[in-house]
Design a protein around this motif. Structure first.
Motif, mmCIF file in Angstrom:
data_model
loop_
_atom_site.group_PDB
_atom_site.id
_atom_site.type_symbol
_atom_site.label_atom_id
_atom_site.label_comp_id
_atom_site.label_asym_id
_atom_site.label_seq_id
_atom_site.Cartn_x
_atom_site.Cartn_y
_atom_site.Cartn_z
ATOM 1 N N MET A 1 12.861 -14.443 24.476
ATOM 2 C CA MET A 1 12.601 -15.945 24.740
ATOM 3 C C MET A 1 12.110 -16.639 23.378
ATOM 4 N N GLY B 1 28.740 -16.951 34.267
ATOM 5 C CA GLY B 1 27.655 -17.567 33.374
ATOM 6 C C GLY B 1 28.359 -18.135 32.328
ATOM 7 N N ASP C 1 22.001 -15.668 24.067
ATOM 8 C CA ASP C 1 20.850 -16.332 24.726
ATOM 9 C C ASP C 1 21.017 -17.025 25.971
ATOM 10 N N LYS C 2 22.004 -17.789 25.969
ATOM 11 C CA LYS C 2 22.247 -18.508 27.363
ATOM 12 C C LYS C 2 22.478 -17.680 28.720
ATOM 13 N N LYS D 1 24.001 -17.669 20.454
ATOM 14 C CA LYS D 1 23.682 -18.834 21.456
ATOM 15 C C LYS D 1 24.259 -18.274 22.739
ATOM 16 N N MET E 1 28.396 -22.223 31.262
ATOM 17 C CA MET E 1 27.649 -22.743 29.961
ATOM 18 C C MET E 1 28.736 -23.343 28.980
ATOM 19 N N THR F 1 21.066 -15.058 29.074
ATOM 20 C CA THR F 1 19.826 -14.071 29.437
ATOM 21 C C THR F 1 18.587 -15.242 29.647
ATOM 22 N N PRO F 2 18.687 -15.883 30.620
ATOM 23 C CA PRO F 2 17.740 -17.251 30.640
ATOM 24 C C PRO F 2 16.237 -16.584 31.010
ATOM 25 N N ALA F 3 16.158 -15.314 31.363
ATOM 26 C CA ALA F 3 14.954 -14.759 31.821
ATOM 27 C C ALA F 3 14.316 -14.021 30.534
#
Length: 148
Positions: free
Chosen positions: A60, A124, A107-108, A104, A128, A110-112
């Motif tokens: 995060m 996904g 990161d997108k 990036k 995105m 793996t939002p959790a």
């Protein structure tokens, strides 16, 4: 016209983006599939001393940058060359592109803040893609890490 040219053209409104977008999903989806998904990709980076950087992309917090050489080392020349061929660019440009955008993208995906092995990463990627295309269009010097 190579994939990168068509994506950049689509971003600037000069060409239709659907073909390039589908190709980009194919390239990135292929990278994930050949690597064993995000978990396999994480292992490749860990084996090459870039595990902390990869985990920062999943977590995060702020994404740690990687260089094109680090991408080349983690993925291997054969995989980078294959990606370059599909993108219609030379391997150095493909490595640079991946060094900029792979953090990036991970990161997108793996939002959790963790890798979900059951997630459909191709779906996904498709979801995105509009924001990725916008970030390609909005490249500026402010995208890089701040230096004091």
């Amino acid at each position: 016209m190579g994939l990168l040219d068509s994506i950049l053209g689509a971003v600037s409104g000069k060409t239709d983006s659907s073909g390039g977008a589908a190709q980009l999903i194919g390239v990135l989806g292929g990278l994930l599939a050949q690597s064993g998904g995000l978990q396999g990709l994480a292992s490749k980076f860990a084996q090459n001393g870039q595990g902390n950087a990869f985990q920062s992309w999943v977590g995060m917090g702020e994404n740690q940058p990687v260089s094109s050489n680090q991408i080349q080392n983690a993925l291997g020349s054969e995989q980078v060359n294959a990606i370059a061929t599909r993108m219609g660019v030379d391997p150095a440009m493909a490595s640079t592109f991946l060094a900029e955008y792979l953090p990036k993208i991970v990161d997108k995906l793996t939002p959790a803040g963790k890798i979900d092995p059951a997630a459909d990463h191709r779906q996904g990627l498709a979801a995105m893609l509009p924001s990725l295309l916008q970030s390609l269009a909005g490249q500026s010097s402010t995208d890089g890490p701040a230096r004091a």
